[in-house]
Design a protein around this motif. Structure first.
Motif, PDB file in Angstrom:
ATOM      1  N   LEU A 110       0.850  -1.188   0.000  1.00 11.31           N
ATOM      2  CA  LEU A 110       0.000   0.000   0.000  1.00 11.31           C
ATOM      3  C   LEU A 110       0.887   1.239   0.000  1.00 11.31           C
ATOM      4  N   TRP A 111       0.621   2.153  -0.933  1.00  4.03           N
ATOM      5  CA  TRP A 111       1.366   3.405  -1.047  1.00  4.03           C
ATOM      6  C   TRP A 111       0.519   4.561  -0.506  1.00  4.03           C
ATOM      7  N   THR A 112       1.057   5.327   0.425  1.00  2.00           N
ATOM      8  CA  THR A 112       0.348   6.515   0.889  1.00  2.00           C
ATOM      9  C   THR A 112       1.380   7.607   1.212  1.00  2.00           C
ATOM     10  N   ASP A 113       0.901   8.839   1.480  1.00  2.00           N
ATOM     11  CA  ASP A 113       1.822   9.965   1.665  1.00  2.00           C
ATOM     12  C   ASP A 113       1.998  10.329   3.140  1.00  2.00           C
ATOM     13  N   GLY A 114       2.895  11.261   3.397  1.00  2.00           N
ATOM     14  CA  GLY A 114       3.354  11.609   4.736  1.00  2.00           C
ATOM     15  C   GLY A 114       2.256  11.953   5.740  1.00  2.00           C
ATOM     16  N   ARG A 115       1.106  12.434   5.256  1.00  2.00           N
ATOM     17  CA  ARG A 115       0.008  12.746   6.174  1.00  2.00           C
ATOM     18  C   ARG A 115      -0.484  11.500   6.890  1.00  2.00           C
ATOM     19  N   TYR A 116      -0.268  10.322   6.253  1.00  2.00           N
ATOM     20  CA  TYR A 116      -0.919   9.105   6.734  1.00  2.00           C
ATOM     21  C   TYR A 116       0.031   8.017   7.224  1.00  2.00           C
ATOM     22  N   PHE A 117       1.331   8.317   7.336  1.00  2.00           N
ATOM     23  CA  PHE A 117       2.272   7.248   7.698  1.00  2.00           C
ATOM     24  C   PHE A 117       1.891   6.601   9.038  1.00  2.00           C
ATOM     25  N   ILE A 118       1.604   7.459  10.023  1.00  2.00           N
ATOM     26  CA  ILE A 118       1.308   6.922  11.365  1.00  2.00           C
ATOM     27  C   ILE A 118       0.017   6.107  11.337  1.00  2.00           C
ATOM     28  N   GLN A 119      -1.008   6.708  10.706  1.00  2.00           N
ATOM     29  CA  GLN A 119      -2.311   6.047  10.614  1.00  2.00           C
ATOM     30  C   GLN A 119      -2.225   4.726   9.853  1.00  2.00           C
ATOM     31  N   ALA A 120      -1.480   4.712   8.758  1.00  2.00           N
ATOM     32  CA  ALA A 120      -1.390   3.509   7.929  1.00  2.00           C
ATOM     33  C   ALA A 120      -0.675   2.388   8.682  1.00  2.00           C
ATOM     34  N   GLU A 121       0.407   2.721   9.393  1.00  2.00           N
ATOM     35  CA  GLU A 121       1.116   1.707  10.175  1.00  2.00           C
ATOM     36  C   GLU A 121       0.160   1.029  11.158  1.00  2.00           C
ATOM     37  N   ASP A 151       7.414   9.379  -1.366  1.00  2.00           N
ATOM     38  CA  ASP A 151       8.341  10.516  -1.261  1.00  2.00           C
ATOM     39  C   ASP A 151       9.350  10.361  -0.119  1.00  2.00           C
ATOM     40  N   THR A 152       9.619   9.115   0.254  1.00  2.00           N
ATOM     41  CA  THR A 152      10.653   8.842   1.259  1.00  2.00           C
ATOM     42  C   THR A 152      11.861   8.276   0.515  1.00  2.00           C
ATOM     43  N   PRO A 153      13.074   8.768   0.829  1.00  2.00           N
ATOM     44  CA  PRO A 153      14.244   8.283   0.087  1.00  2.00           C
ATOM     45  C   PRO A 153      14.323   6.759   0.100  1.00  2.00           C
ATOM     46  N   GLY A 154      14.559   6.175  -1.074  1.00  2.00           N
ATOM     47  CA  GLY A 154      14.719   4.729  -1.165  1.00  2.00           C
ATOM     48  C   GLY A 154      13.433   3.972  -1.425  1.00  2.00           C
ATOM     49  N   THR A 155      12.281   4.639  -1.273  1.00  2.00           N
ATOM     50  CA  THR A 155      10.999   3.967  -1.522  1.00  2.00           C
ATOM     51  C   THR A 155      10.589   4.159  -2.980  1.00  2.00           C
TER      52      THR A 155
END
Lengths: 580, 580
Positions: free
Chosen positions: B51-62, B76-80
């Protein structure tokens, strides 16, 4: 044109390297039109001659074209066609346009072709009509050149070549054609005198993964040529480049910068070699923009010397009893004279703008050999820079040489606020020039004012005073990096009255690192007093006053060891804290 | 997937109109993965689900993906890798990717195709595999719709149609396919309830120079249909759009917005019709962004009502003796209850973000049906908005519900400085969002802080709370114009601790005209107190303090006539001048 069936002929001041400052031979547009500005294109048709230039030169062009019968086209003015649009509208279907192919960059040629293709207009670029009618055309430059000594250059040509090849591999390139003269000077550590105001030499370089060809008059650098050969360069005559490219047998992908490479060179490349012109940023332009530690530390020293020179000039003006006895050119000459007292000075980096009163309202005014007389009234603007072996400088100060009205002080202070806002900003990695340009303008905007040029440009290292790719302007989309140098030069111009500009060169440095990544800041390289008598301190807040006073305190402490006692006393007064 | 020879299957939450907020039927990705954020794409291969999502949702998605076996790819995270890159690397040469063609915009499809072309991977998009396994999938929405009355809408549909055709002519277009639901609602003056939080109705519109086809369930707007017919619209069923496009016989050029138009529609167009997708800005998006005088004056009234609602909420929180008895959801519900007391309120414009303490560090947190309990300590953030018939609102306030540490006050003040800097700026015509975004950040940058979202977005008029094309962010290259609305919402987030955001909607107005052309400014639409107890006045200069006190003085004078005596007394205290 009639004999050759041409409907129009295009004339520029470009040289074969798109250098910006043309030498005598290349000043075709200036010779033809009489317009001396740095940006201008002439179009000759059978019924009209037009000259296109930008907002910096509108006043100057109107003056220089008066009576010539040439129509001035003011670029970027509503209702004025670009010259490409003009050609597309005036020329007949299937028409023919001529120009000297050496003087048009591939980028301009591509844009031109796109405009002309609608009416199937073709271009003829192998014959230079100007040479046929310009009888006393100067010859091509042939000045001697020299090695930029290792203590100034830092990295050897071999190390720079290795860095370039590293980037070529990243871009999947097998060849790289280098045409910009300052890129070649940086790469080879050669300095010369083939164009005015930039210590470069006419040459081309073609790099492959295992060869490096330099096309240059070898006799110019006899003493250094063997050294360069030992570092991997093969020498060829300057003029054989076109033939060499026609017979170039490498396969793969060749990189070139379409803004700097003339279209004749690109058209000479073999068809089976893929060319790649859409690099986001030219490899060497990018590498040389980020100054090395050696270059940075030398540059700081060059600015130290320049700070002494400019401080002495301001003191001299300040103490001149009868300022009306001075012309603008006298001041420009005195600056050069003082520079010559400093070690490792080569040449002025551009014609000094010494502009009294309304002359300063022209952003790129030059006094020429005499210029106007100063008067003990209002503002006098000095924008000047020098090429030292250890760095290129560029500074602007606006000095009150007589009484100022309240609105003049207000506008001086708004410009100062803009400078201070940019200089003190801390910004995250990834920030682009366009994002910081605004900070130089908001104080002016609040009063309905603005300036019609960017806030800042990059600058070379014993090279060109304007250097990319970075900048501070609404058009600058390059991310700023530590080691880059930038001018910060907000301004105010009132046509027919006066002009104000305050400019320092700053270096980008790494300020800190937090959970939001690295943050960068600007550190001034130039320390030279800013006229406190022109400031309305009521318009400055405490942050600005502290920042300004700190700059002046640092100026005093930095310069004092190299000044005479009398100069120290003067500087101590000139840098006395404000707003206290 | 195995039966069909698919190597991967892609699942999104997009509807056929790329609306952003999906209804039940369209929540395929949410149903499949359990991730409820607004931005997310699932890729299923035979060995992995990502699942790909952006920085607003990293905590929620985890949190939401925990235990699902689904791999989280942080965009938009280096290496991803981007999901396009992932597909290009994981799928075999000549492989096959499947997805529901209705749920992919033409723009995404073009980008996807470019990535996949290297390995000649093909796409199959006519079969929706999710429907085959989602037994209780909800049906498509069928809510009733209504006419947006002339006193709210201002211009009639016929007049808007004429304006659109004027723009079509400028772009040499013979047809224009409109798919975005808010564009259709604006054009037709229809409002509905087919997707959550935006009063729009499912429909398509196809405009030619002399016809206008609307594809919609006509029974939804029975009372208004004849009126629309009289204004030049021809009705068709919603589901016949694909067939209609296949048989569409107009020649010339059809315009469509590739970000909003699903690829199935574009693929249905006849081959002899030239399509043009590279409009700089979509015609209706641009027209509806510049609000009319009727819309502006109504919007000011909607914000007047919303200002009363939010002021009452803040007073209520301020006076609640035992704040621990309240949950986040209690506050969200109370806001909706107070809105219902105001005339012409339709619905919440988005799920209220009522976020206590560390919950506010998630920029797009939603408390759901209950949420956390408040505590008498630190910050509580409310980001909320309503759709009224006379406007759409969006406001954020961060309130101290207990003691604050010095660093919390400092960060609150840095955010406030950012808001004030943007709100007070005067800027010339032609200025783009990217140029002003910086002003919201410099105070935070100075302390190594930042926020990972834009400073502001456009907003609809009784439509979507996010509306283009304008914005205030490093990605916003649209010139701001009078009549445009923007949010200004700088923020500070400390993961696991607290979040601060201060947001008002402002309108762009014409401030003045000088020799530098027209200058514009921002005027707040929302007047609601900002918590003075959270401010460190030592960090504000006089300009900022005056600006802040003026905003509060205007809040008090504007709202007082509609408040009770008791509320006036409270507001008078809440807006007491600071820094004096």
């Amino acid at each position: 044109m009639k004999e050759r069936g041409l409907d129009a002929y295009l004339i520029t001041n470009n040289d074969a390297h798109n250098s910006g400052y043309a030498t005598g031979y290349w000043k075709a547009r200036e010779w033809f039109s009489g317009f001396t500005g740095s940006n201008g294109t002439v179009i000759v048709t059978h019924t009209e001659v037009g000259l296109w230039t930008d907002g910096r030169y509108f006043i100057q062009a109107e003056h220089e074209l008066a009576g010539s019968g040439i129509t001035l086209f003011k670029m970027d003015t509503p209702g004025t066609p670009k010259y490409n649009e003009y050609l597309a509208s005036k020329l007949p279907q299937g028409g023919k346009l001529g120009f000297d192919g050496r003087t048009m960059s591939m980028k301009d040629y591509n844009e031109l072709n796109e405009s002309l293709s609608v009416k199937e207009i073709t271009c003829t670029y192998t014959e230079d009509l100007v040479s046929l009618i310009w009888d006393d055309r100067p010859s091509l430059p042939a000045a001697p050149a020299f090695e930029h000594a290792p203590r100034f250059a830092g990295l050897s040509a071999a190390k720079k070549l290795a860095a370039v090849r590293g980037e070529m591999v990243k871009h999947d390139a097998t060849a790289y054609l280098v045409v910009a003269l300052d890129d070649i000077a940086w790469l080879t550590n050669i300095r010369g005198d083939d164009i005015p105001f930039a210590p470069v030499v006419n040459a081309y370089v073609l790099i492959t993964i295992d060869t490096a060809h330099i096309f240059i008059d070898r006799s110019k650098i006899a003493a250094y040529a063997a050294n360069l050969e030992a570092q991997g360069f093969t020498f060829h005559d300057y003029n054989v480049i076109t033939d060499f490219l026609r017979n170039f047998s490498a396969c793969g992908k060749l990189l070139y910068n379409p803004e700097k490479t003339n279209m004749l060179l690109v058209e000479s490349l073999p068809n089976d070699l893929a060319t790649k012109s859409d690099l986001p940023v030219d490899i060497i332009m990018k590498l040389k923009a980020v100054k090395s530690e050696v270059e940075l530390s030398n540059t700081r020293n060059a600015y130290y010397k320049e700070s002494i020179v400019l401080t002495r000039i301001i003191k001299w003006l300040n103490e001149t009893a009868d300022i009306s006895a001075l012309t603008e050119a006298d001041v420009a000459k005195e600056i050069t004279r003082l520079r010559l007292q400093q070690p490792d000075f080569l040449q002025d980096a551009f014609p000094t703008i010494a502009a009294y009163g309304q002359n300063a309202a022209q952003a790129h005014y030059s006094p020429g050999p005499v210029g106007a007389n100063l008067k003990p009234d209002g503002f006098f603007l000095i924008d000047t820079g020098g090429n030292y072996l250890d760095g290129t400088t560029d500074t602007t100060r606006t000095i009150a040489v007589g009484p100022l009205r309240a609105d003049m002080k207000r506008n001086f202070t708004l410009v100062l606020k803009g400078y201070l806002a940019v200089e003190r900003t801390i910004f995250p990695m990834g920030t682009k020039g366009i994002q910081l340009d605004t900070l130089a303008r908001t104080a002016l905007w609040e009063y309905g004012q603005d300036f019609r040029h960017g806030t800042g440009h990059g600058i070379g290292y014993c090279l060109c005073v304007h250097e990319g790719p970075q900048g501070l302007s609404p058009k600058s989309h390059v991310e700023l990096e530590p080691g880059m140098l930038l001018s910060v030069e907000p301004a105010y111009y009132q046509a027919g009255a006066y002009g104000i500009r305050t400019e320092n060169i700053v270096e980008v440095y790494e300020h800190s690192e937090t959970e939001y990544g690295k943050f960068y800041g600007f550190r001034p390289l130039m320390y030279c007093p800013i006229d406190t008598s022109a400031i309305d301190t009521n318009l400055l807040n405490k942050t600005e006053i502290d920042q300004f006073n700190n700059y002046h305190a640092k100026t005093l402490s930095l310069l004092s060891p190299r000044l005479t006692e009398e100069e120290r006393i003067w500087l101590s007064e000139a840098t006395r804290p404000i707003g206290i």
